[in-house]
Design a protein around this motif. Structure first.
Motif, PDB file in Angstrom:
ATOM      1  N   SER A 156       4.657   5.599  -5.362  1.00 33.99           N
ATOM      2  CA  SER A 156       4.711   5.670  -6.828  1.00 33.99           C
ATOM      3  C   SER A 156       3.887   6.838  -7.343  1.00 33.99           C
ATOM      4  O   SER A 156       4.201   7.421  -8.376  1.00 33.99           O
ATOM      5  CB  SER A 156       4.194   4.361  -7.438  1.00 33.99           C
ATOM      6  OG  SER A 156       4.947   3.281  -6.936  1.00 33.99           O
ATOM      7  N   GLU A 212       0.845  -1.192   0.000  1.00 36.52           N
ATOM      8  CA  GLU A 212       0.000   0.000   0.000  1.00 36.52           C
ATOM      9  C   GLU A 212       0.885   1.248   0.000  1.00 36.52           C
ATOM     10  O   GLU A 212       0.622   2.230  -0.709  1.00 36.52           O
ATOM     11  CB  GLU A 212      -0.917  -0.057   1.222  1.00 36.52           C
ATOM     12  CG  GLU A 212      -1.988   1.010   1.284  1.00 36.52           C
ATOM     13  CD  GLU A 212      -1.528   2.250   2.033  1.00 36.52           C
ATOM     14  OE1 GLU A 212      -2.117   3.317   1.800  1.00 36.52           O
ATOM     15  OE2 GLU A 212      -0.561   2.150   2.831  1.00 36.52           O
ATOM     16  N   ALA A 247       2.485   1.850  -3.384  1.00 35.16           N
ATOM     17  CA  ALA A 247       1.530   2.461  -4.318  1.00 35.16           C
ATOM     18  C   ALA A 247       1.455   3.972  -4.083  1.00 35.16           C
ATOM     19  O   ALA A 247       1.457   4.774  -5.019  1.00 35.16           O
ATOM     20  CB  ALA A 247       0.153   1.819  -4.142  1.00 35.16           C
TER      21      ALA A 247
END
Lengths: 428, 251
Positions: free
Chosen positions: A38, A32, A35
């Motif tokens: 990113s 998580e 993500a």
């Protein structure tokens, strides 16, 4: 919005060599975080939040080389304090040098071995406080830490800890790049003191998430070692329940780059959070204290006390904010950031901020930078105190307000003696 | 004890001559008073003797027991036995009064090649001397002069003097800002230190301090010079007639 290619490339380069553990609940939390990372990318010096501190040394793929510093001319810090010692060498747990992790009133697990175990409280904390701390300002280096931390400690305090827990970070390799992540949950009414000291690595990233439940007390005193060349970015994310107490003090002497962030939420009425720092730098030294305190409950008190002594081109930064949310009435917020510039080459950059949405609050902030008080210096000398001694006395006096935030007198004395040592070595 | 010859002093930053040839000799065991109107150079004289920056000696000399004072650092002058009780004692937040006193006492002892005072001995001595000046334990613990009243600050100066046991004591307007009771305490403190081997130079505007600290010699200073020297009666004369007559006489 997609991240620009250059940012994607920089992030890919930074995380290419890092290990990513997928197993268990921890793996899910890491995924998580990855993500989130990113989507935001790494910080750059054009980011407003990094205006005064260039993060390049913290974001480049390889940790810049940092010579290991021999500090054996001083006895180890906290030596005289009865404590439970846990040692990490360049970010790697050292069982031989560490004490047994059992301690009355405290449960301690290593993060590296916790992924498979079902540790409920840690699931609710790991990456959670860090995640909450991403609003309103993004802190990508903390997200990176959550995604890639190789080890750390999960500390649950259920009573009054019998002894302080002392984390000792040893730096042994010129190129080490350590990422540690600790979670501390202090249950209602419980109390602990956590000590941290040492330079940790050539480059060190550390996150500590701290939940202080109702009426619980958390004390934190750390010293970041004497290494001149090391770099460090650290974050403390804390959430306080009603009547909880959080006190954190940091001593920083030396280091080419340090960014210490503290993000504190006062969520229960009558909670108290004090965060303080004393930083002393000579020459190639850049030290950044970035603090964000949110008052979200009534009758809470917060104090930020940051003092810096700078010479020979050293740079000090302070970004501190007090946010008082609607309804956080009777808030008592205080913030002071001061620097003592021992010559004209040094620099202090400060950005104090208050943002208040409640009408019955008391908040004050002050920021100053100045030189040694010549009148006081003459007064001391006229009583026979040699100039260098008088100067050291005045420097320590300047730092005193931050050291006064340490409740334990023996620990405070230890910190004071470190500063005296530093001043004696750096007088000229 | 103190020997000042033809002392000329100007401000470092501007071309302003403050002292224009001061001559003064104070012998051991004596108490001298310097009186004079505002701006006559009394405080400058005390600062120059103590070694404060910002002044330039253009001519003359000042010796303490034969040693040239003006060449020494302020701390060396202190170790040599000079003490200045400040007109405006300086507040030093963060430095405990006790720490300050002990650091000063031991620094002077060290500079003279004497043994440092142990913490226990020091505490005993300081408590005893503080008691005589009605300085309580709380004042000793507090940061130097911070939050002290005017009278407390002056008493603290005298306590420092009592602890440091200097040979040559200069009191710069120690009576300013004192009420009658405080003046008595301070004067008693000074008188207790009067001794054959010690000398005092008392700078004051008013005669009233000299009722308590009885001088042997009184000097009148004006426009950077000592214009008249006499006995205690000179102070009374000033008190009755002001400085105008004296000034007219020399101009």
């Amino acid at each position: 919005m997609a991240l620009p290619q250059a940012k994607q490339d920089a992030l890919a380069a930074r995380i290419a060599g890092l290990s990513f553990a997928r197993e268990g609940w921890l793996g899910a939390a890491r995924a998580e975080a990855l993500a989130r990372l990113s989507a935001m990318g790494l910080p750059g010096k054009r980011d407003e939040y990094w205006r005064y501190t260039d993060p390049a040394g913290l974001t480049v793929a390889e940790a810049p080389r940092a010579a290991v510093f021999d500090a054996s001319d001083e006895r180890p810090l906290f030596d005289g304090i009865d404590r439970l010692k846990i040692v990490f060498v360049d970010g790697v747990f050292d069982p031989a040098a560490s004490d047994d992790l059992r301690l009355a009133g405290v449960e301690i697990e290593r993060l590296a071995t916790a992924g498979g175990a079902d540790i409920h409280w840690a699931r609710d904390l790991y990456g959670v406080l860090e995640g909450r701390g991403q609003v309103p300002v993004q802190r990508p280096l903390a997200v990176l830490n959550t995604a890639f931390a190789t080890d750390g400690l999960l500390i649950r305090v259920t009573g009054k800890a019998a002894r302080p827990v002392s984390l000792i970070y040893v730096h042994n390799s010129d190129t080490s790049d350590a990422i540690l992540h600790h979670c501390v949950k202090v249950e209602a009414g419980a109390e602990i003191t956590i000590l941290e000291n040492g330079p940790a690595a050539a480059r060190f990233s550390k996150v500590m998430e701290v939940e202080v439940a109702e009426g619980a007390r958390f004390h934190h005193i750390r010293a970041q070692g004497r290494d001149h060349e090391r770099r460090a970015v650290t974050h403390i994310f804390a959430r306080l329940g009603a009547g909880a107490l959080f006190k954190s003090f940091t001593l920083t002497a030396n280091g080419v780059l340090t960014r210490n962030e503290a993000i504190i939420e006062l969520n229960g009425d009558e909670a108290v959070a004090h965060v303080a720092g004393a930083a002393v730098g000579d020459g190639n030294f850049h030290h950044d204290d970035t603090v964000f305190v949110t008052h979200a409950a009534e009758r809470c008190e917060s104090r930020q006390v940051f003092k810096k002594v700078l010479k020979n081109g050293a740079v000090g930064v302070f970004q501190g904010k007090i946010l008082v949310k609607p309804g956080a009435q009777k808030t008592d917020g205080y913030q002071i950031s001061q620097s003592l510039l021992l010559d004209e080459d040094s620099q202090f950059l400060a950005k104090p901020e208050l943002e208040i949405y409640a009408d019955d609050v008391k908040c004050s902030h002050g920021s100053t930078s100045g030189a040694i008080d010549e009148v006081a210096l003459f007064y001391l000398r006229s009583r026979g105190v040699p100039e260098k001694v008088a100067q050291s006395l005045l420097v320590l006096a300047f730092l005193a307000e931050s050291i006064a935030e340490i409740e334990d007198e023996a620990i405070a004395e230890d910190i004071r003696s470190r500063l005296e040592g530093w001043l004696a070595r750096h007088e000229h | 004890m103190l020997n000042i010859k033809n002392l000329h002093v100007k401000l470092e930053e501007e071309d302003k001559q403050i002292l224009k040839g001061v001559d003064l000799t104070v012998k051991a065991g004596e108490v001298h008073a310097i009186m004079g109107p505002n701006g006559s150079g009394k405080s400058t004289l005390s600062y120059v003797l103590a070694g404060r920056e910002g002044y330039e000696v253009t001519e003359g000399s000042a010796t303490l027991e034969g040693e040239e004072l003006l060449e020494m650092e302020p701390e060396e002058r202190a170790a040599a036995g000079l003490f200045l009780a400040f007109q405006y004692p300086v507040e030093i937040p963060g430095v405990g009064n006790m720490t300050f006193l002990r650091t000063a006492v031991n620094a002077q002892r060290k500079a003279r090649g004497e043994e440092e005072m142990s913490a226990g001995d020091f505490l005993k001595v300081v408590r005893e001397k503080a008691k005589k000046l009605k300085i309580d334990a709380d004042m000793l613990k507090r940061p130097v002069n911070v939050g002290f009243s005017g009278g407390e600050k002056k008493r603290n100066e005298i306590l420092q003097m009592a602890m440091l046991e200097p040979k040559m004591c200069i009191l710069d307007e120690t009576d300013s800002g004192l009420d009658v009771d405080a003046m008595k305490l301070v004067s008693d403190g000074v008188n207790a230190l009067r001794d054959e081997g010690r000398a005092f130079l008392v700078i004051t505007h008013y005669q009233r301090l000299l009722d308590h600290i009885k001088p042997d010699v009184v000097h009148i200073m004006a426009a950077g010079r000592i214009i008249k020297t006499g006995g205690p009666e000179l102070a009374l004369e000033v008190e009755h007639n002001g400085y105008a007559d004296l000034l007219a006489g020399v101009q």
